[in-house]
Design a protein around this motif. Structure first.
Motif, PDB file in Angstrom:
ATOM      1  N   LEU A 117       8.030  -6.978  -3.846  1.00 30.53           N
ATOM      2  CA  LEU A 117       7.361  -7.260  -2.568  1.00 30.53           C
ATOM      3  C   LEU A 117       8.354  -7.229  -1.409  1.00 30.53           C
ATOM      4  CD1 LEU A 117       4.868 -10.059  -3.631  1.00 30.53           C
ATOM      5  CD2 LEU A 117       4.283  -7.787  -2.804  1.00 30.53           C
ATOM      6  N   GLY A 131       9.260  -3.687  -0.900  1.00 26.22           N
ATOM      7  CA  GLY A 131       8.089  -3.017  -0.316  1.00 26.22           C
ATOM      8  C   GLY A 131       7.887  -3.360   1.146  1.00 26.22           C
ATOM      9  N   HIS A 182      10.592  -1.041   2.852  1.00 25.23           N
ATOM     10  CA  HIS A 182      10.507   0.419   2.738  1.00 25.23           C
ATOM     11  C   HIS A 182       9.073   0.875   2.547  1.00 25.23           C
ATOM     12  CE1 HIS A 182      14.837   0.617   2.340  1.00 25.23           C
ATOM     13  NE2 HIS A 182      14.757  -0.355   1.460  1.00 25.23           N
ATOM     14  N   ASP A 183       8.816   2.072   3.000  1.00 28.28           N
ATOM     15  CA  ASP A 183       7.523   2.709   2.709  1.00 28.28           C
ATOM     16  C   ASP A 183       7.660   3.585   1.489  1.00 28.28           C
ATOM     17  OD1 ASP A 183       5.548   1.872   4.384  1.00 28.28           O
ATOM     18  OD2 ASP A 183       6.450   2.928   6.061  1.00 28.28           O
ATOM     19  N   TYR A 219      -1.694 -13.083  -2.653  1.00 26.97           N
ATOM     20  CA  TYR A 219      -0.886 -12.376  -1.657  1.00 26.97           C
ATOM     21  C   TYR A 219      -1.204 -10.878  -1.715  1.00 26.97           C
ATOM     22  CZ  TYR A 219       3.503 -11.334   0.841  1.00 26.97           C
ATOM     23  OH  TYR A 219       4.442 -10.912   1.740  1.00 26.97           O
ATOM     24  N   ILE A 220      -1.280 -10.376  -2.940  1.00 25.30           N
ATOM     25  CA  ILE A 220      -1.500  -8.929  -3.093  1.00 25.30           C
ATOM     26  C   ILE A 220      -2.941  -8.557  -2.754  1.00 25.30           C
ATOM     27  CG2 ILE A 220      -1.613  -7.084  -4.811  1.00 25.30           C
ATOM     28  CD1 ILE A 220       0.892  -8.355  -6.061  1.00 25.30           C
ATOM     29  N   SER A 266       2.255   5.156   8.270  1.00 22.92           N
ATOM     30  CA  SER A 266       2.887   4.592   7.095  1.00 22.92           C
ATOM     31  C   SER A 266       2.596   5.440   5.855  1.00 22.92           C
ATOM     32  CB  SER A 266       2.383   3.172   6.888  1.00 22.92           C
ATOM     33  OG  SER A 266       2.818   2.660   5.679  1.00 22.92           O
ATOM     34  N   TRP A 287       1.523   3.401  -1.762  1.00 21.78           N
ATOM     35  CA  TRP A 287       2.051   2.173  -1.130  1.00 21.78           C
ATOM     36  C   TRP A 287       2.043   2.370   0.378  1.00 21.78           C
ATOM     37  CZ3 TRP A 287       2.510  -2.641  -0.663  1.00 21.78           C
ATOM     38  CH2 TRP A 287       3.451  -3.232   0.177  1.00 21.78           C
ATOM     39  N   ARG A 324       2.766   0.380   3.477  1.00 17.53           N
ATOM     40  CA  ARG A 324       3.380  -0.884   3.919  1.00 17.53           C
ATOM     41  C   ARG A 324       2.639  -1.476   5.125  1.00 17.53           C
ATOM     42  NH1 ARG A 324       7.619  -2.399   7.572  1.00 17.53           N
ATOM     43  NH2 ARG A 324       7.908  -0.234   8.186  1.00 17.53           N
ATOM     44  N   PHE A 354      -0.762  -2.678   4.240  1.00 14.40           N
ATOM     45  CA  PHE A 354      -0.737  -3.907   3.439  1.00 14.40           C
ATOM     46  C   PHE A 354      -0.438  -5.116   4.332  1.00 14.40           C
ATOM     47  CE2 PHE A 354       1.195  -7.051   0.655  1.00 14.40           C
ATOM     48  CZ  PHE A 354       0.371  -7.012  -0.457  1.00 14.40           C
ATOM     49  N   TYR A 355       0.645  -5.009   5.107  1.00  9.87           N
ATOM     50  CA  TYR A 355       0.963  -6.110   6.024  1.00  9.87           C
ATOM     51  C   TYR A 355       0.227  -5.878   7.347  1.00  9.87           C
ATOM     52  CZ  TYR A 355       4.439  -7.502   2.641  1.00  9.87           C
ATOM     53  OH  TYR A 355       5.051  -7.924   1.478  1.00  9.87           O
TER      54      TYR A 355
END
Lengths: 111, 487
Positions: free
Chosen positions: A104, A107, A110-111, B146-147, B166, B174, B176, B179-180
């Motif tokens: 996490l 992550g 970085h992408d 969280y995920i 992103s 993924w 980022r 997600f955030y």
């Protein structure tokens, strides 16, 4: 129903409820010294009865008698296989959680 | 477009029902884990078997419902994959790796949970080790939360443009910035603390029900004491929610304005059957607050192992009032008065139940357990239904990705072929646009028969209801309608 028959019925019901209850604490009241070896510990767990205290509360749930006792015991009285299993699992879980945390954090950077 | 149809319920309500059931069951998990840890520690510190036994019995229920929740989650994934393939394939493209980690966490949690219950009576000589294993469940659940909340937040606040960047520059699977996303933190905090409250109020509810079912003095004392502990743990978590709620609303206002408008002004699917379900949720929350305050005032002087400082209750309860005042100012004062009325009503009812049961909390426990269950269901419903509608089973993520790069249906290649791109090609003429975009929800007759000419407002309203239009398309459509050209 006669008193004798009623008493017999209550005793049988009590016995059944102790046998069926998943909450019974097999170690309560155990005083004999723990022997080495997993099989011994296991057999003791299987054979020890929940204790005579349950007879004080006929007709109640099997766990009612357990309320009064906080049955801490010596560490050596625990089955070794159980302690080992839990330690191994906790170790694995902590490492796995650490790994996920690292993922996490990486992550998030970085992408 | 041919879609798989779900009999009787239809696709939307099939997903809705499964998701709501999942919310009700899975939300209990983190709450139960937290409560069990607190109760087991309390039992150990005070050498009080009542707390320990309660923790153990709750953990047994937890093991059962965790399995039900997990199986239900798998059903939800299957249902989504078939009924809303575009949505699911898009989520996979962005969040494949978090979902794989999530799956691994399921394994960790299920095993730790089962071991914790299974070894309860086998580790009385290593009680601290056993407690540690139980405590470990809460951060583990938090990691899982969280995920999943990264994905959940993304469904509402995509961070338009950022997520696309992103995804294009990063690792496939993924995202980022997705997600955030802007509401990630607020959603995570809100759900975590709300579930601590929900799980513990749930335990209080069970204790309340059991108090009605037993006449044995010892067992009654057990459930009375257990219910009180559960109630207090829940109340402590419950107090923090208006602070998070305020900031959550603020994030939605700036980052998901359509959802904010739907919630605040009761639009879209938030209103179903003529009832604004978000209001109903808050009415229940206000009633619970009133009930909690009365119960706290009546019981806080008891010399018990677990208590909450008065100053904390008074000051944080003030936040609820401020929250309702703020909502009154932003939305309508009717909201404030309704909440005040139900808060006072809840307080009176709680006082009556305590007096009627001669000080026993059974009525309060049971009622608050039922109310917290209903609140979680309504909260889940309101959040999901506040989002703009899916049109033709296509979500509104075309603001995040330009249509040519989006996977049209199912797991097609990320870069679609010319044929696939043709399928997604946008219509160009205003008339064609109107036929394509508007008839998903209503007939063309409705446009033809519209008596007024405020098309700017109407088109904007339709966008709130889910019509997806770019700026250029909006101009085209509005101009076409104003000129009264044929459709």
């Amino acid at each position: 129903m006669s008193d004798e028959a009623e008493n017999r019925r209550q005793e049988t019901a009590e016995q059944e409820s102790h046998e069926d209850s998943p909450d019974k604490s097999p170690h309560e009241g155990a005083t004999e010294p723990q022997t080495e070896g997993n099989s011994d510990a296991d057999s003791k767990e299987q054979s020890t009865s929940p204790g005579a205290a349950t007879k004080e509360v006929p007709g109640g749930p099997a766990w009612e008698a357990e309320i009064d006792v906080y049955p801490l015991r010596e560490a050596t009285e625990d089955a070794k296989w159980a302690v080992r299993t839990v330690w191994i699992w906790i170790g694995f879980a902590l490492v796995a959680m650490g790994f996920i945390l690292v993922l996490l954090i990486l992550g998030a950077m970085h992408d | 477009m041919n879609h798989i149809e779900f009999p009787i319920l239809g696709a939307k309500w099939a997903i809705g029902s499964i998701a709501l059931f999942h919310t009700a069951v899975a939300s209990l998990a983190i709450g139960f884990a937290f409560f069990v840890a607190v109760a087991e520690i309390m039992g150990y510190v005070h050498k009080n078997r009542q707390y320990d036994l309660l923790a153990k019995r709750v953990q047994l229920i937890h093991v059962c419902i965790y399995n039900i929740g997990t199986i239900n989650a798998i059903g939800l994934v299957f249902a989504l994959s078939g009924l809303f393939p575009q949505f699911w394939s898009q989520i996979f493209v962005q969040f494949y790796w978090p979902l794989i980690v999530e799956e691994f966490l399921f394994f960790l949690l299920a095993t730790t949970l089962t071991f914790h219950y299974f070894f309860w009576d086998r580790l009385w000589g290593h009680k601290k080790l056993h407690i540690f294993m139980g405590v470990l469940l809460t951060p583990m659940f938090f990691l899982q939360f969280y995920i999943i909340n990264g994905l959940g937040g993304f469904m509402l606040t995509q961070g338009v443009g950022e997520a696309e960047l992103s995804l294009r520059t990063g690792i496939l699977g993924w995202d980022r910035l997705g997600f955030y996303n802007p509401s990630f933190l607020m959603l995570t905090l809100h759900r975590t603390l709300a579930n601590f409250a929900y799980g513990s109020f749930g335990v209080a509810g069970i204790c309340g029900a059991m108090l009605y079912l037993t006449n044995r003095p010892k067992v009654k004392a057990f459930y009375e004491e257990g219910g009180r502990l559960a109630f207090y743990v829940a109340f402590a978590a419950f107090l923090s929610l208006p602070i998070i709620g305020y900031f959550y609303a603020h994030v939605l206002r700036t980052q998901a304005n359509e959802a904010f408008v739907n919630l605040m002004w009761g639009r879209g699917d938030v209103v179903a059957g003529g009832v604004d379900w978000w209001w109903v949720k808050h009415i229940l929350v206000a009633s619970m607050l009133g009930m909690c305050l009365t119960y706290f005032m009546r019981t806080s002087d008891d010399k018990r192992p677990f208590n909450i400082p008065n100053i904390m209750v008074i000051s944080v309860a003030g936040f609820y009032i401020m929250f309702y005042l703020a909502m009154g100012m932003i939305m309508t004062w009717a909201f404030f008065w309704w909440m005040l009325a139900f808060g006072i009503g809840g307080a009176c009812l709680s006082g009556h139940l305590l007096s009627y049961h001669q000080g026993s909390g059974r009525g309060v426990y049971l009622l608050i357990g039922i109310l917290s269950f209903a609140t979680v269901l309504l909260g889940g419903y309101a959040r999901e239904s506040a989002r703009p509608r899916f049109v033709d089973r296509i979500s509104h993520y075309d603001q995040v990705f330009v249509p040519e790069d989006r996977q049209p249906y199912l797991m097609l290649p990320l870069k679609p072929t010319t044929e696939a791109a043709t399928v997604m090609k946008e219509p160009v003429g205003a008339g064609e646009l109107i036929r394509k975009k508007c008839t998903g929800c209503h007939t063309l007759d409705r446009i033809k028969n519209y008596p007024r000419t405020n098309w700017d407002t109407v088109v904007r309203q339709m966008e709130v209801y889910g019509a997806r239009l770019s700026d250029k398309e909006r101009e085209l459509v509005t101009a076409h309608l104003k000129e009264g050209k044929p459709l």
